[in-house]
Structure formats: C-alpha cells, structure tokens
Scaffold this motif. Structure first.
Motif, PDB file in Angstrom:
ATOM      1  N   LEU A 298      28.322  -8.790  11.373  1.00 52.20           N
ATOM      2  CA  LEU A 298      28.079  -7.643  10.194  1.00 52.20           C
ATOM      3  C   LEU A 298      28.022  -6.198  10.632  1.00 52.20           C
ATOM      4  O   LEU A 298      28.048  -5.920  12.209  1.00 52.20           O
ATOM      5  N   VAL A 299      28.835  -5.387   9.788  1.00 49.64           N
ATOM      6  CA  VAL A 299      29.482  -3.928   9.847  1.00 49.64           C
ATOM      7  C   VAL A 299      28.493  -3.146   9.635  1.00 49.64           C
ATOM      8  O   VAL A 299      28.211  -2.719   8.222  1.00 49.64           O
ATOM      9  N   GLY A 300      27.570  -2.435  10.631  1.00 52.01           N
ATOM     10  CA  GLY A 300      26.889  -1.348   9.664  1.00 52.01           C
ATOM     11  C   GLY A 300      25.681  -1.520   9.349  1.00 52.01           C
ATOM     12  O   GLY A 300      25.481  -0.780   7.829  1.00 52.01           O
ATOM     13  N   ALA A 301      25.134  -3.077   9.174  1.00 52.18           N
ATOM     14  CA  ALA A 301      23.804  -3.082   8.772  1.00 52.18           C
ATOM     15  C   ALA A 301      22.362  -2.598   9.317  1.00 52.18           C
ATOM     16  O   ALA A 301      22.145  -2.386   9.958  1.00 52.18           O
ATOM     17  N   GLU A 302      21.542  -1.968   8.131  1.00 48.62           N
ATOM     18  CA  GLU A 302      20.990  -0.876   8.103  1.00 48.62           C
ATOM     19  C   GLU A 302      19.957  -1.465   8.257  1.00 48.62           C
ATOM     20  O   GLU A 302      19.370  -2.947   7.309  1.00 48.62           O
ATOM     21  N   TYR A 303      18.521  -1.284   9.605  1.00 53.76           N
ATOM     22  CA  TYR A 303      17.648  -2.246   9.823  1.00 53.76           C
ATOM     23  C   TYR A 303      16.818  -1.095  10.180  1.00 53.76           C
ATOM     24  O   TYR A 303      16.781  -0.376  11.013  1.00 53.76           O
ATOM     25  N   ARG A 304      15.141  -1.675   9.183  1.00 54.63           N
ATOM     26  CA  ARG A 304      14.322  -0.518   9.665  1.00 54.63           C
ATOM     27  C   ARG A 304      12.781  -1.009   9.535  1.00 54.63           C
ATOM     28  O   ARG A 304      12.805  -2.225   8.948  1.00 54.63           O
ATOM     29  N   ASP A 305      12.072  -0.486  10.390  1.00 52.92           N
ATOM     30  CA  ASP A 305      10.422  -1.583  11.246  1.00 52.92           C
ATOM     31  C   ASP A 305       9.606   0.015  11.576  1.00 52.92           C
ATOM     32  O   ASP A 305      10.502   1.020  11.715  1.00 52.92           O
ATOM     33  N   SER A 306       8.847  -0.550  12.564  1.00 50.66           N
ATOM     34  CA  SER A 306       7.868   0.520  12.302  1.00 50.66           C
ATOM     35  C   SER A 306       8.135   1.202  13.598  1.00 50.66           C
ATOM     36  O   SER A 306       7.989   2.316  14.449  1.00 50.66           O
ATOM     37  N   ARG A 307       9.455   0.741  14.948  1.00 55.14           N
ATOM     38  CA  ARG A 307       9.285   0.793  16.207  1.00 55.14           C
ATOM     39  C   ARG A 307      11.060   1.320  15.907  1.00 55.14           C
ATOM     40  O   ARG A 307      11.255   1.849  16.226  1.00 55.14           O
ATOM     41  N   VAL A 308      11.733   0.526  14.676  1.00 55.73           N
ATOM     42  CA  VAL A 308      13.446   1.327  15.189  1.00 55.73           C
ATOM     43  C   VAL A 308      13.644   2.191  13.229  1.00 55.73           C
ATOM     44  O   VAL A 308      13.430   0.788  12.332  1.00 55.73           O
TER      45      VAL A 308
END
Length: 588
Positions: A298-308
């Motif tokens: 995966l290239v440039g996959a977006e990920y978000r959670d409470s820390r990252v």
C-alpha cells in the motif's frame, strides 16, 4: 569372534556402501558445501577398491592390482579434495592426481616383475598414511584447536594412517611372524580402519550440519540487527486459532511510530494495538497475505487513531505458516512536501500560461496595430480624395492589402487554436517533401536560391494528412530560403532512424540567435521585420498532431541552422540508415 580376511573385507565393503548411501541421503535432504560430493565419491571409490580386493583371486593379477590400488588411491585423494574445499575452500594440487601414475607403475612392476607382496603392501600403506595425515592436518589446522569435531576428525584419520603404516612395517620386518596368520589380528586391524573411516565420514556430516546451524544463527543475528536498526516500523504477526492476529515482535522504529513500548504490543491482539477505523480492513488484508502468501503493498495509506495520524507505505509478506511480517514507513512529511511541490508546479504553470498569454496578446496586438493604423490612415486618405474628386484607388488598394494580411494572421491563429486532422493516408515522405520544395522554390529562383534534396533509395512511408504535412514543410522551407543568401542552396535530406522517419533542412543563414533559442517555436517569436513569427509555431503544431517532433540548432561549423523533423514510420519503410540517392536540385 574372529573372521577370515575375505569376510572382513566384504563386511567393510557393505558398511562402507551403507555409509555412501547415508551421505547421499543427507545431501538430498540438506544443503551441503563445496567438497561434499568429492568426499562421497572418494568414499565410494574406496569401497570399489575393497570389492576389487575381495575378488582378486577371480581376476588376473596385474589388472586386479592396478584396479584395487587406483580405486583406493584416487578415493583417498578425493577425500583430501573434499576436506580442502570444506575447510579452506581451495582445491587439491594436481600433483596429488598425477602422482597416481608412478604409484601404479611401481605397483604393477612389483606385482608382475618381482611378485613382492610385502613391499607392495608397504608402498600402498605409505601412500594411504601420507594422504590420511594430510587430511588430518587440514582439519587440525582449520579449527582443530577450538572445535571438538574438527579435533576428533583429525584424530580418526591419524589413527587410520598409523594403523595401516604400522601393520605394513611389522609385516616387512618379520613377514613370517605368526601374528599375521592370526584372524584376531586381522579382525582388529580391519575393525580399526573401518571405525576410523566411518567416524570420519560421520564427522563430515556433523561438521556440515554444524556449519549450517552456525550460518542460520549468524543469519538470524544479522536479521535481528537489521530489524532493530531499520528506520521502518516492523511488526511480526501470528494467526491465532480463532482467526485473529497477535503481535509476536516489534522493532524500535515501530515503537516510536506507534508511541507504544514493546511490552504494550507483544502478545496483544492486533485490534488492541491498532484501534483506528481502518483496523478491521488492515487485519483482513494481513490475514489474506498470511493465508495465500500474496504480498501486500500500500502506498500512502491513511491511518488515524488516538495516538497516530498520518500516511504510511505498508508492505506485508508471509514469513511462514500462519505468520506475516508487516513493514510500514511514515510518509506524512513526504506527502506534505509532494503536495507543496505540486502546488508550486501548478503556480509555475499558471504563471507560465499567463506569461505565454501575455506574449501572445502582446504579439497579436503588435501584428494587428500596424495594419489597423495603415487601414485608418489610408481610409481617411481615400475619403479625402473622394471629397476632392481625386482618384482614391491607390489608397483603397493598400486597404485591401492590409485586410488580406489581417485575414491571413487570423487564419494562422485559428490554425494554432485547433487540432488538425492527423489522417490515416499512407504517404511517400520523400515525394511529399520534394513536391513541397518545388512549390516553395519557385518564388526563390529569381533570388538565386535553390533547394537540394537527398532521399533514400527505397520509399519512406509515413501515415498522415498530406496537405497538413505539406504546410508544415512549406513553413520550414520558406523560413530557410528567406535566411539563405543569394546563390546558396537549402539542403533537405530524408532518412530513417530506428522506427522514425527523419527530415533535416539546412540553410546557410546567420543561424539561430541565442536570445530566441529557448522560445524559437513560440508564436510571434521572430528576428525578421514584416513577419508574424507564426510559421515555426504552426509547423511544430502540424507535426505534433502526427506524432512528430521538430527541433532546431545551429550548424557546426556555421553559418546556418538545421531544423530536424521526426515522424513515426508507416508500413513498408526501409531499415534505419538506408542509403541516400545522390544530391539533386529541386527548384519550384
């Protein structure tokens, strides 16, 4: 229990053959090192020598002696070859192989000429002992002082060489001693040599396994250091019986990216560590890699959670049954810089478009202003002449000329603004260029200028629209003829280069000015008064619509300029570099 000599030899042969099979089976199941096969073949040859010795009575003396001694000697040398290649990664000297010739000649002479059994046995014993001691020294000098298997190997081959040599020397000094008639002595002797040879081969297998294990440990240690030193986050996962994934290991970079310690991640389910909305999709993708072995990228996959929160490049690979390794790299900064770069490029493109439009408008205003001024002046003059009853024809003729000039200018601008039809007609390029040169050259004959053509022997075919390409060549030829001094010729050549047709137009003018080289094919760029500067722009516009390209450079040595046109070749064109016809002039 004591056995006769022939039975002992057969027992040694059977056990040795089993040993050879064991060595081959090991090689079939495990990776081995250089020299392993040499050792196996050496052991096999010695078994053939024992078999030949057992059936000596059934064959003539000389062939039996030669075959037996050749098998035993070459078998020992091959074992030396295997030892040297395993321990030192070098080959045995050729002298070891060539020395078999005098050895066998001596054995044959002793067997036939003198029938010296005792002396013949001593010669064989000396050779076997010498090679055995050499093999022993190879292992002892390798790692014999630190590795117990190397040391044991050396001891076994010293024992075998010493046993063979002592037996031969005792037999030579007192051949009539009753010891040599004792079956117990022969049983002890053959058992000792068998133990030494068998133990040596087993040590060889154990040493190979030891080296393999050491390489595995070294590889694991290097891999561990690489993982720990990697700037990419690395997570190792294992599939559980329930179908979920559990973290089994992480590297320091992963701890830094995820803002968690190793203890907070190892042994935890994936969804407890990654709690973002995309965690479920992540786990499903990693499970697919784990089960099918299909790598994930995966290239440039977006990920978000409470820390990252950020963008990541992700790579997932199966490392074993039920196991997968995931590598990820935070590329948020790269994405930001890439967005800034694209925005800067867009601004630069916008500025360039505005500048080009400004130049276009400025050039257009300049080209229209002069005819409009002339139209205004001559129209007023014609009106004044009509009021005064004078002839206004000269003024109206000039007005008509300026209107035609404006009409031509507007037509050229309209041509630049539309995409011309490329056409699908198969054209003979040399004939098309020649016809265009003849048409353009008619106006240049009174000025003493000519066009010289060079074309290949065969046809050069291109696909396109003949009138459009003819207009492109016409603009270029008119430009070249305008700059060429009287009495000079414009040279035109047609050739092929790879899968492209090439046309070169060479003039003898002053060349391309340095200040216009970068914008040579832009509209309204010209160094001549009274010209619109649209000819070269139109020529490139027409050629590009046919998949072609146009470039210009100064002749070296000068004076003059060279304009090069390339077009895709059509069917049935000659190979690149086809020979050209002799030069010929085309006027008109």
């Amino acid at each position: 229990m004591a056995l006769d000599v022939k039975t002992l030899i057969f027992c040694n042969f059977l056990l040795g053959t089993f040993l050879v099979v064991l060595l081959l089976m090991y090689r079939a199941r495990q990776r081995t090192y250089p020299g392993y096969l040499a050792w196996v073949f050496g052991t096999a040859l010695q078994m053939l020598g024992l078999l030949s010795l057992a059936v000596r009575e059934a064959v003539p003396l000389l062939p039996g002696v030669l075959v037996t001694n050749a098998c035993i000697y070459f078998g020992m040398v091959l074992e030396l070859e295997g030892a040297l290649r395993f321990v030192r990664d070098t080959r045995a000297s050729r002298l070891w192989y060539w020395s078999a010739i005098p050895f066998l000649l001596l054995q044959g002479w002793l067997a036939v000429g003198r029938d010296e059994v005792v002396l013949r046995s001593l010669v064989v014993a000396v050779c076997i002992a010498w090679v055995s001691f050499r093999i022993s020294w190879v292992f002892l000098a390798g790692q014999g002082w630190t590795n117990h298997l190397y040391r044991l190997f050396a001891v076994l081959y010293v024992l075998m060489g010493a046993a063979v040599l002592v037996r031969a020397l005792l037999w030579m000094t007192n051949p009539s001693h009753g010891l040599f008639d004792s079956p117990y002595f022969h049983t002890a002797y053959f058992s000792l040599t068998l133990v030494a040879a068998t133990g040596g081969s087993i040590c060889y297998i154990l040493l190979t396994s030891q080296r393999l294990e050491q390489e595995v440990r070294t590889g694991e240690e290097r891999f561990r250091r690489l993982v720990e030193a990697s700037t990419m986050g690395i997570v190792f996962l294992r599939e559980e019986a329930g179908g979920g994934l559990v973290l089994t290991g992480v590297n320091p970079a992963a701890c830094g990216i995820l803002h968690l310690s190793e203890d907070q991640m190892v042994g935890k389910p994936l969804r407890e560590v990654f709690t973002g909305e995309a965690a479920g999709e992540m786990e499903a993708a990693y499970l697919n890699t784990c089960r099918t072995g299909q790598p994930l990228h995966l290239v440039g996959a977006e990920y978000r959670d409470s820390r990252v929160a950020g963008f990541f490049d992700v790579f997932a690979y199966r490392t074993g049954p039920g196991r997968v390794a995931v590598l990820f790299n935070d590329v948020s900064e790269r994405k930001r810089l890439e967005a800034e770069r694209l925005a800067l490029q867009a601004r630069e493109h916008h500025v360039s478009m505005v500048e080009n439009q400004g130049r276009l408008v400025q050039g257009l205003a300049h080209e229209i202003r002069n005819p409009l001024f002339a139209l205004h002046t001559n129209t007023l003059a014609a009106i004044r002449a009509a009021k005064e009853g004078k002839d206004g024809a000269p003024f109206t003729g000039f007005v008509e000329e300026q209107v035609r000039r404006l009409d031509a200018l507007l037509r050229d601008l309209m041509e630049l603004g539309r995409r011309p039809e490329a056409g699908e007609e198969i054209l003979d390029l040399p004939a098309l260029v020649r016809a265009t040169a003849a048409s353009v050259g008619e106006s240049s004959l009174p000025k003493g200028r000519t066009v010289r053509m060079r074309t290949p022997e065969g046809s050069v075919r291109v696909r396109g629209d003949a009138p459009t390409l003819s207009r492109a060549f016409s603009h270029l030829l008119e430009n070249a003829l305008d700059f060429t001094p009287a009495g000079e010729a414009v040279e035109v050549s047609v050739s092929t280069e790879g899968d492209r047709a090439k046309v070169e137009i060479r003039d003898r003018g002053p060349g391309i000015r340095q200040d216009v080289q970068g914008s040579l094919f832009e509209p309204f760029v010209t160094s001549r008064t009274g010209h619109t500067g649209l000819g070269l722009a139109l020529a490139r516009h027409y050629l590009r619509s046919h998949g072609g390209e146009l470039s210009g450079r100064n002749r070296e040595p000068g004076p003059g300029a060279i304009f090069t046109i390339t077009l895709p070749l059509g069917p049935e064109s000659p190979e690149a570099g086809a020979a050209a016809e002799p030069s010929r002039e085309a006027s008109g």
